[in-house]
Design a protein around this motif. Sequence first.
Motif, PDB file in Angstrom:
ATOM      1  N   VAL A 234      20.593 -24.843  10.951  1.00  0.00           N
ATOM      2  CA  VAL A 234      22.048 -24.866  10.754  1.00  0.00           C
ATOM      3  C   VAL A 234      22.717 -25.718  11.837  1.00  0.00           C
ATOM      4  O   VAL A 234      22.427 -25.537  13.025  1.00  0.00           O
ATOM      5  N   PRO A 235      23.618 -26.629  11.485  1.00  0.00           N
ATOM      6  CA  PRO A 235      24.347 -27.412  12.483  1.00  0.00           C
ATOM      7  C   PRO A 235      25.397 -26.552  13.199  1.00  0.00           C
ATOM      8  O   PRO A 235      25.695 -25.423  12.789  1.00  0.00           O
ATOM      9  N   ALA A 236      25.953 -27.117  14.256  1.00  0.00           N
ATOM     10  CA  ALA A 236      27.038 -26.461  14.991  1.00  0.00           C
ATOM     11  C   ALA A 236      28.132 -27.486  15.268  1.00  0.00           C
ATOM     12  O   ALA A 236      27.880 -28.688  15.318  1.00  0.00           O
ATOM     13  N   TYR A 237      29.351 -26.985  15.474  1.00  0.00           N
ATOM     14  CA  TYR A 237      30.512 -27.863  15.645  1.00  0.00           C
ATOM     15  C   TYR A 237      31.466 -27.238  16.648  1.00  0.00           C
ATOM     16  O   TYR A 237      31.552 -26.001  16.791  1.00  0.00           O
ATOM     17  N   LEU A 238      32.213 -28.083  17.353  1.00  0.00           N
ATOM     18  CA  LEU A 238      33.237 -27.621  18.275  1.00  0.00           C
ATOM     19  C   LEU A 238      34.224 -28.750  18.535  1.00  0.00           C
ATOM     20  O   LEU A 238      34.000 -29.899  18.133  1.00  0.00           O
ATOM     21  N   GLU A 239      35.327 -28.424  19.202  1.00  0.00           N
ATOM     22  CA  GLU A 239      36.259 -29.435  19.698  1.00  0.00           C
ATOM     23  C   GLU A 239      36.365 -29.268  21.206  1.00  0.00           C
ATOM     24  O   GLU A 239      36.805 -28.218  21.685  1.00  0.00           O
ATOM     25  N   ALA A 240      35.950 -30.288  21.950  1.00  0.00           N
ATOM     26  CA  ALA A 240      36.080 -30.260  23.401  1.00  0.00           C
ATOM     27  C   ALA A 240      37.510 -30.646  23.776  1.00  0.00           C
ATOM     28  O   ALA A 240      38.075 -31.578  23.200  1.00  0.00           O
ATOM     29  N   SER A 241      38.061 -29.919  24.736  1.00  0.00           N
ATOM     30  CA  SER A 241      39.461 -30.174  25.093  1.00  0.00           C
ATOM     31  C   SER A 241      39.620 -31.127  26.264  1.00  0.00           C
ATOM     32  O   SER A 241      40.741 -31.383  26.711  1.00  0.00           O
ATOM     33  N   SER A 242      38.495 -31.656  26.764  1.00  0.00           N
ATOM     34  CA  SER A 242      38.577 -32.648  27.840  1.00  0.00           C
ATOM     35  C   SER A 242      37.309 -33.488  27.826  1.00  0.00           C
ATOM     36  O   SER A 242      36.269 -33.075  27.301  1.00  0.00           O
ATOM     37  N   ALA A 243      37.390 -34.675  28.422  1.00  0.00           N
ATOM     38  CA  ALA A 243      36.218 -35.536  28.501  1.00  0.00           C
ATOM     39  C   ALA A 243      35.128 -34.871  29.323  1.00  0.00           C
ATOM     40  O   ALA A 243      33.933 -34.997  29.029  1.00  0.00           O
ATOM     41  N   ARG A 244      35.520 -34.139  30.349  1.00  0.00           N
ATOM     42  CA  ARG A 244      34.537 -33.455  31.196  1.00  0.00           C
ATOM     43  C   ARG A 244      33.756 -32.422  30.402  1.00  0.00           C
ATOM     44  O   ARG A 244      32.525 -32.373  30.468  1.00  0.00           O
ATOM     45  N   SER A 245      34.461 -31.589  29.637  1.00  0.00           N
ATOM     46  CA  SER A 245      33.747 -30.573  28.864  1.00  0.00           C
ATOM     47  C   SER A 245      32.896 -31.204  27.767  1.00  0.00           C
ATOM     48  O   SER A 245      31.832 -30.688  27.421  1.00  0.00           O
ATOM     49  N   SER A 246      33.327 -32.344  27.227  1.00  0.00           N
ATOM     50  CA  SER A 246      32.518 -33.007  26.202  1.00  0.00           C
ATOM     51  C   SER A 246      31.175 -33.433  26.767  1.00  0.00           C
ATOM     52  O   SER A 246      30.150 -33.371  26.072  1.00  0.00           O
ATOM     53  N   ARG A 247      31.148 -33.844  28.021  1.00  0.00           N
ATOM     54  CA  ARG A 247      29.887 -34.239  28.654  1.00  0.00           C
ATOM     55  C   ARG A 247      28.970 -33.031  28.845  1.00  0.00           C
ATOM     56  O   ARG A 247      27.742 -33.137  28.734  1.00  0.00           O
ATOM     57  N   LEU A 248      29.549 -31.882  29.123  1.00  0.00           N
ATOM     58  CA  LEU A 248      28.755 -30.660  29.249  1.00  0.00           C
ATOM     59  C   LEU A 248      28.120 -30.298  27.911  1.00  0.00           C
ATOM     60  O   LEU A 248      26.953 -29.904  27.852  1.00  0.00           O
ATOM     61  N   TYR A 249      28.879 -30.462  26.833  1.00  0.00           N
ATOM     62  CA  TYR A 249      28.338 -30.127  25.518  1.00  0.00           C
ATOM     63  C   TYR A 249      27.260 -31.125  25.082  1.00  0.00           C
ATOM     64  O   TYR A 249      26.345 -30.768  24.345  1.00  0.00           O
ATOM     65  N   GLU A 250      27.382 -32.351  25.542  1.00  0.00           N
ATOM     66  CA  GLU A 250      26.353 -33.345  25.223  1.00  0.00           C
ATOM     67  C   GLU A 250      24.983 -32.892  25.735  1.00  0.00           C
ATOM     68  O   GLU A 250      23.959 -33.149  25.105  1.00  0.00           O
ATOM     69  N   ARG A 251      24.969 -32.209  26.856  1.00  0.00           N
ATOM     70  CA  ARG A 251      23.704 -31.728  27.420  1.00  0.00           C
ATOM     71  C   ARG A 251      23.063 -30.666  26.530  1.00  0.00           C
ATOM     72  O   ARG A 251      21.862 -30.422  26.621  1.00  0.00           O
ATOM     73  N   LEU A 252      23.871 -30.046  25.685  1.00  0.00           N
ATOM     74  CA  LEU A 252      23.362 -29.015  24.776  1.00  0.00           C
ATOM     75  C   LEU A 252      23.053 -29.577  23.395  1.00  0.00           C
ATOM     76  O   LEU A 252      22.743 -28.827  22.475  1.00  0.00           O
ATOM     77  N   GLY A 253      23.158 -30.904  23.258  1.00  0.00           N
ATOM     78  CA  GLY A 253      22.782 -31.537  22.003  1.00  0.00           C
ATOM     79  C   GLY A 253      23.931 -31.916  21.093  1.00  0.00           C
ATOM     80  O   GLY A 253      23.702 -32.438  19.997  1.00  0.00           O
ATOM     81  N   PHE A 254      25.166 -31.694  21.511  1.00  0.00           N
ATOM     82  CA  PHE A 254      26.317 -32.077  20.701  1.00  0.00           C
ATOM     83  C   PHE A 254      26.608 -33.556  20.895  1.00  0.00           C
ATOM     84  O   PHE A 254      26.393 -34.114  21.972  1.00  0.00           O
ATOM     85  N   GLY A 255      27.142 -34.173  19.841  1.00  0.00           N
ATOM     86  CA  GLY A 255      27.539 -35.563  19.919  1.00  0.00           C
ATOM     87  C   GLY A 255      28.939 -35.766  19.362  1.00  0.00           C
ATOM     88  O   GLY A 255      29.334 -35.086  18.399  1.00  0.00           O
ATOM     89  N   PHE A 256      29.676 -36.671  19.957  1.00  0.00           N
ATOM     90  CA  PHE A 256      31.035 -36.983  19.508  1.00  0.00           C
ATOM     91  C   PHE A 256      30.998 -37.524  18.085  1.00  0.00           C
ATOM     92  O   PHE A 256      30.174 -38.382  17.754  1.00  0.00           O
TER      93      PHE A 256
END
Length: 203
Positions: A153-175
């Motif tokens: 199953v895929p997962a989805y989110l909205e990062a509220s800052s560029a910094r948090s988006s980089r943290l999520y990238e480490r968990l496999g999320f992509g913009f």
Amino acid sequence: MGVRIRQAGESDRETVVRLLDEAFMGDPVSSWVFPDEDHRRKVHGTFMGVFLDITLAEGRVDMTEDGTAAALWLHVPAGAPEEEDDTPARMREITDPGNERAELIGRLTGAVHPHDRAHEYLLLIAVSPEWQGQGLGSALITPVLERCDRDGVPAYLEASSARSSRLYERLGFGFTGRTVDLPDGPHMWPMWREPVTARERSA
């Protein structure tokens, strides 16, 4: 780190609302929705409570045993909703009727939310300010992502800052390639994560 996690229920509502209020009080998006800080302090907890009530009723809230962090998850089925989502309007009505931004934030994020495949939606994740940067967020998210991997199953989110988006990238999320641009305000980064197979993990 060893973090004890449990599923929150209605009896935890006050604790989780307080946590969400504290964690997001200075967030760029919350500051845009409620630009006046004094007013924000009066209504922000109520605003966060709407998100929590929806998740308690329709999804899952995971929290650390000590109440220092919580993650709000919703399962989103495939296919566009049959009816218009009235949640943004309810958020404004309950929280701050004269503030159109309290509704607009939900309209804008909803407009880019993918519906072609069923997925797990990380609506919000909050870590108590004094515990941020200690790995609690990852500890909360990882078990759900591991379950997503097992179930395909895929997962989805909205990062509220560029910094948090980089943290999520480490968990496999992509913009996803299209930001949510708040009028005269910050950007949000929609992010998607494909499930990882056992073969991919061992490669």
